[in-house]
Scaffold this motif. Structure first.
Motif, PDB file in Angstrom:
ATOM      1  N   THR A  89      -5.183   0.235   6.915  1.00  0.00           N
ATOM      2  CA  THR A  89      -5.184   1.490   5.894  1.00  0.00           C
ATOM      3  C   THR A  89      -5.356   2.914   6.624  1.00  0.00           C
ATOM      4  OG1 THR A  89      -6.567   0.285   4.484  1.00  0.00           O
ATOM      5  CG2 THR A  89      -6.608   2.640   3.900  1.00  0.00           C
ATOM      6  N   ILE A 126      -9.273   4.357  -2.445  1.00  0.00           N
ATOM      7  CA  ILE A 126      -8.820   3.100  -1.865  1.00  0.00           C
ATOM      8  C   ILE A 126     -10.103   2.136  -1.514  1.00  0.00           C
ATOM      9  CG2 ILE A 126      -7.841   1.895   0.164  1.00  0.00           C
ATOM     10  CD1 ILE A 126      -5.630   4.258   0.532  1.00  0.00           C
ATOM     11  N   ILE A 140     -11.007   6.888   1.132  1.00  0.00           N
ATOM     12  CA  ILE A 140     -11.252   5.628   1.589  1.00  0.00           C
ATOM     13  C   ILE A 140     -12.611   5.067   1.412  1.00  0.00           C
ATOM     14  CG2 ILE A 140     -10.851   3.797   3.302  1.00  0.00           C
ATOM     15  CD1 ILE A 140      -8.663   5.753   4.450  1.00  0.00           C
ATOM     16  N   ILE A 166      -8.505  -3.262  -1.520  1.00  0.00           N
ATOM     17  CA  ILE A 166      -7.591  -4.092  -0.431  1.00  0.00           C
ATOM     18  C   ILE A 166      -9.076  -5.148  -0.263  1.00  0.00           C
ATOM     19  CG2 ILE A 166      -7.157  -3.960   1.913  1.00  0.00           C
ATOM     20  CD1 ILE A 166      -5.963  -1.445   1.551  1.00  0.00           C
ATOM     21  N   ILE A 213     -12.128  -0.920   0.023  1.00  0.00           N
ATOM     22  CA  ILE A 213     -11.949  -2.075   0.856  1.00  0.00           C
ATOM     23  C   ILE A 213     -13.405  -2.828   0.644  1.00  0.00           C
ATOM     24  CG2 ILE A 213     -11.767  -2.554   3.272  1.00  0.00           C
ATOM     25  CD1 ILE A 213     -10.441  -0.049   3.544  1.00  0.00           C
ATOM     26  N   LYS A 267      -7.902  -4.924   7.811  1.00  0.00           N
ATOM     27  CA  LYS A 267      -8.047  -4.067   6.388  1.00  0.00           C
ATOM     28  C   LYS A 267      -8.248  -2.431   6.669  1.00  0.00           C
ATOM     29  CE  LYS A 267     -11.561  -6.356   4.400  1.00  0.00           C
ATOM     30  NZ  LYS A 267     -11.846  -7.049   5.533  1.00  0.00           N
ATOM     31  N   THR A 268      -9.377  -2.107   7.199  1.00  0.00           N
ATOM     32  CA  THR A 268      -9.621  -0.688   7.616  1.00  0.00           C
ATOM     33  C   THR A 268      -8.504  -0.396   8.709  1.00  0.00           C
ATOM     34  OG1 THR A 268     -12.019  -1.243   7.264  1.00  0.00           O
ATOM     35  CG2 THR A 268     -11.084   0.915   8.449  1.00  0.00           C
ATOM     36  N   LEU A 311       0.832  -1.096   0.200  1.00  0.00           N
ATOM     37  CA  LEU A 311       0.017   0.071   0.048  1.00  0.00           C
ATOM     38  C   LEU A 311       0.789   1.419  -0.029  1.00  0.00           C
ATOM     39  CD1 LEU A 311      -2.753   1.198  -0.142  1.00  0.00           C
ATOM     40  CD2 LEU A 311      -2.803   1.077   2.607  1.00  0.00           C
TER      41      LEU A 311
END
Length: 361
Positions: free
Chosen positions: A56, A147, A122, A44, A149, A52-53, A26
């Motif tokens: 990030t 990004i 995001i 992601i 997710i 994941k979150t 990333l």
């Protein structure tokens, strides 16, 4: 025994461990932003509760300390494309007052005006977004990147328009695997130290929790808190084994409830349909959806989706451990995991059938 509940919250800013390769990948995609250029887009993906979150957001916080960038984090659950764009603009640090009745074009014009540095958007839970055309809008802004997710990789990519898909090539897709037992123990140790007092954890109990939580950090963290709550309720000075044993399901129930409450109304109604009629075969589920789809989408400002898209909704709820969909596609049996867990929505499939019959007569 419980000193600080915040330590066990999803929003707690914990150190990120055992995600070195994911952070490196990333960081590579975001590196252009440190030079004032547009960051690359990233997808992601991976199961719930694997960081994941958290990973990030940790990297974005670090990037803010090292470069002049802008970022906006959007939780896409229960959002429309328009509301996502509105929230992106409203949360941007350069924005003033943004009215909810502004048109999509006006919102994008405002977004274009306020973005004066690399801006990273995001989109958390991006597989719930009903209309991925919103990506076209966000990516139309010169310095904006995304990004996304998600839980699933292939299904999400298949929904992208041809002009958007090239933004997420294989090198821009980052998989988050489940943790192993030792990694989960490393994640739990500092939370126990900061969140609990009195040394309540007994020998091998953290290893037990880590082993039984199937590689999911969120479940393991919530199980520690649940076991502590049960120990307190039962007057224990330390974790008894039955506190830990009961903590697994207590934590899982809370996670399922939170996941269910985060879903859009159409998902909630579909969940209630499965809860009312399950367990049923795939053919029965499809027939039930066709019979109730008007009620499921009533008042949502759009017509019912196809059965194939509705199946994506069901699959998403399976990812959230709300539904069971075992077997091959054509031989699935659909049922809710927890029959007692009711969706926070007014929808009675049996009543809608009765109403439909009354109208026909």
């Amino acid at each position: 025994m419980i000193q600080d509940r915040w330590v066990f919250d999803d929003e707690y800013h914990a150190d990120i461990v055992h995600r070195d390769s994911e952070l490196e990948s990333l960081s590579r995609l975001l590196e252009p932003a440190t030079r004032g250029q547009r960051a690359e887009d990233a997808l992601i993906y991976g199961p719930s509760g694997v960081g994941k979150t958290a990973t990030t957001r940790w990297l974005l916080r670090d990037l803010h300390h090292r470069a002049y960038i802008q970022s906006v984090a959007i939780e896409c659950s229960n959002q429309t494309s328009h509301s996502i764009i509105h929230e992106v603009v409203a949360k941007h640090p350069n924005s003033g007052i943004v009215h909810k009745n502004q048109s999509r074009d006006d919102l994008l014009e405002t977004f274009d005006e306020v973005v004066d540095a690399p801006c990273i958007v995001i989109l958390d839970e991006a597989d719930i977004i009903p209309d991925l055309d919103v990506l076209d809008d966000l990516l139309s802004i010169e310095l904006a990147s995304v990004i996304a997710i998600t839980h699933q990789q292939v299904e999400w990519l298949a929904r992208l328009d041809d002009d958007v898909e090239p933004h997420f090539p294989a090198n821009n897709q980052i998989e988050f695997r489940k943790y192993n037992e030792a990694e989960l123990v490393d994640i739990l140790d500092p939370r126990v130290e900061r969140g609990l007092v009195g040394n309540p954890i007994q020998d091998n109990q953290l290893e037990w929790i880590a082993d039984d939580c199937d590689g999911e950090a969120r479940w393991a963290i919530k199980t520690v808190l649940a076991a502590a709550e049960l120990a307190v309720d039962r007057g224990h000075d330390y974790f008894h084994d039955r506190d830990v044993q009961d903590g697994f399901e207590r934590a899982k129930h809370k996670i399922r409830k939170a996941n269910l409450q985060s879903l859009p109304v159409t998902y909630l109604r579909l969940y209630e349909l499965v809860r009312a009629i399950g367990p049923v075969s795939g053919e029965e589920m499809k027939a039930a959806y066709e019979a109730h789809k008007k009620e499921i989408f009533d008042g949502r400002g759009r017509g019912p989706v196809s059965w194939r898209r509705a199946w994506d909704y069901l699959s998403k709820m399976a990812d959230y451990d709300l539904l069971e969909m075992p077997g091959e596609t054509n031989s699935k049996v659909y049922q809710v995991v927890d029959k007692e867990l009711e969706a926070p929505v007014e929808f009675d499939p049996a009543a809608s059938v009765t109403k439909e019959k009354d109208l026909q007569h």
